[in-house]
Design a protein around this motif. Structure first.
Motif, PDB file in Angstrom:
ATOM      1  N   TYR A 157      -1.934  -0.572 -10.119  1.00  0.00           N
ATOM      2  CA  TYR A 157      -2.352   0.096  -8.882  1.00  0.00           C
ATOM      3  C   TYR A 157      -3.147   1.358  -9.241  1.00  0.00           C
ATOM      4  O   TYR A 157      -2.664   2.187  -9.998  1.00  0.00           O
ATOM      5  CB  TYR A 157      -1.092   0.462  -8.087  1.00  0.00           C
ATOM      6  N   ASP A 193      -4.715   5.129  -9.064  1.00  0.00           N
ATOM      7  CA  ASP A 193      -4.110   6.387  -8.633  1.00  0.00           C
ATOM      8  C   ASP A 193      -4.444   6.674  -7.164  1.00  0.00           C
ATOM      9  O   ASP A 193      -5.551   6.398  -6.686  1.00  0.00           O
ATOM     10  CB  ASP A 193      -4.607   7.548  -9.492  1.00  0.00           C
ATOM     11  N   VAL A 194      -3.466   7.236  -6.479  1.00  0.00           N
ATOM     12  CA  VAL A 194      -3.659   7.654  -5.091  1.00  0.00           C
ATOM     13  C   VAL A 194      -3.732   9.179  -5.093  1.00  0.00           C
ATOM     14  O   VAL A 194      -2.806   9.856  -5.504  1.00  0.00           O
ATOM     15  CB  VAL A 194      -2.487   7.178  -4.201  1.00  0.00           C
ATOM     16  N   ARG A 251       0.830  -1.202   0.000  1.00  0.00           N
ATOM     17  CA  ARG A 251       0.000   0.000   0.000  1.00  0.00           C
ATOM     18  C   ARG A 251       0.870   1.261   0.000  1.00  0.00           C
ATOM     19  O   ARG A 251       1.781   1.397   0.821  1.00  0.00           O
ATOM     20  CB  ARG A 251      -0.916   0.029   1.220  1.00  0.00           C
ATOM     21  N   LYS A 276       1.244   4.835   1.096  1.00  0.00           N
ATOM     22  CA  LYS A 276       0.614   5.588   2.186  1.00  0.00           C
ATOM     23  C   LYS A 276       1.310   6.942   2.371  1.00  0.00           C
ATOM     24  O   LYS A 276       2.309   7.045   3.105  1.00  0.00           O
ATOM     25  CB  LYS A 276       0.658   4.777   3.477  1.00  0.00           C
TER      26      LYS A 276
END
Length: 226
Positions: free
Chosen positions: A215, A217-218, A137, A139
């Motif tokens: 993954y 987008d964050v 993850r 973060k």
């Protein structure tokens, strides 16, 4: 040519054709392996569990022949379970239990599983493979205090080093980029609340991190406090 001669020629021709048809219509041996098959999705994506986090087993996306003559085997066997959590390495459609891999500490992990089907009585063998991609993850912290005291002076993003191809963008309230970085170099050149060596004002900034194609987008907000 007499009528009788012509008649005999027609008879002989039809007789010959009849023989030819009978020969061409003979049974052709069937393929005993045509119903022995297996197919999988290309990959399974999931997040690495955090310490103490429990993730339920997921059904492996695989289809294949249901013939009882086929013996199925998964390699490696670790992680393949039945619906009750017991060994499922000899099932066509097992579950994948990430907890069986032990404590990953939230780290990324990738491996390939191969399913082989063998039907000894038919002399048939098939196989397929699927990648299991376990994502660490990403973060990002939500605030920095770049005042030179070596505490929160730069924007920390946990696990960004697991995604060297990641792109990192920070923009101000007007949508102007104030920082652009890459995952492979971020730990050496992180965002320190500056643009062209000039201090950015206190306020809320927005960010977008694109780890990789697997993954999502964050996105979020980052506050600079001075």
């Amino acid at each position: 040519m007499s009528i009788s001669t012509f008649y005999h020629k027609i008879t002989y021709t039809l007789f010959f054709l009849g023989i030819s048809y009978a020969l061409s219509a003979q049974a052709v041996p069937t393929n005993p392996c045509k119903d022995v098959w297996v197919a999988t999705d290309s990959k399974i994506l999931m997040f690495s569990p955090e310490p103490g986090e429990i993730i339920k087993p997921i059904l492996v996306p695989v289809n294949g022949s249901l013939s009882p003559l086929i013996e199925w085997t998964w390699t490696p066997a670790l992680g393949m379970v039945d619906k009750n959590g017991n060994d499922g390495s000899r099932l066509l459609q097992p579950y994948f239990d990430i907890q069986k891999l032990g404590d990953l500490g939230g780290n990324a992990f990738k491996t390939s599983f191969i399913i082989k089907g063998k039907a000894p009585s038919l002399g048939c063998n098939v196989f397929a493979s699927i990648d299991v991609i376990i994502l660490a993850r990403v973060k990002p912290y939500d605030a920095i205090t770049p005042n030179g005291d070596d505490l929160n002076d730069y924007w920390a993003i946990d696990n960004i080093s697991s995604y060297p191809e990641a792109t990192i963008t920070v923009i101000d309230r007007w949508g102007t980029p104030v920082f652009e970085g890459k995952g492979e170099t971020y730990e050496e050149r992180p965002f320190r609340g500056k643009l062209d060596s000039k201090l950015l004002p206190t306020g809320v900034y927005m960010y977008r991190i694109k780890p990789n194609a697997d993954y999502p987008d964050v996105v979020g907000s980052l506050t600079i406090i001075r």
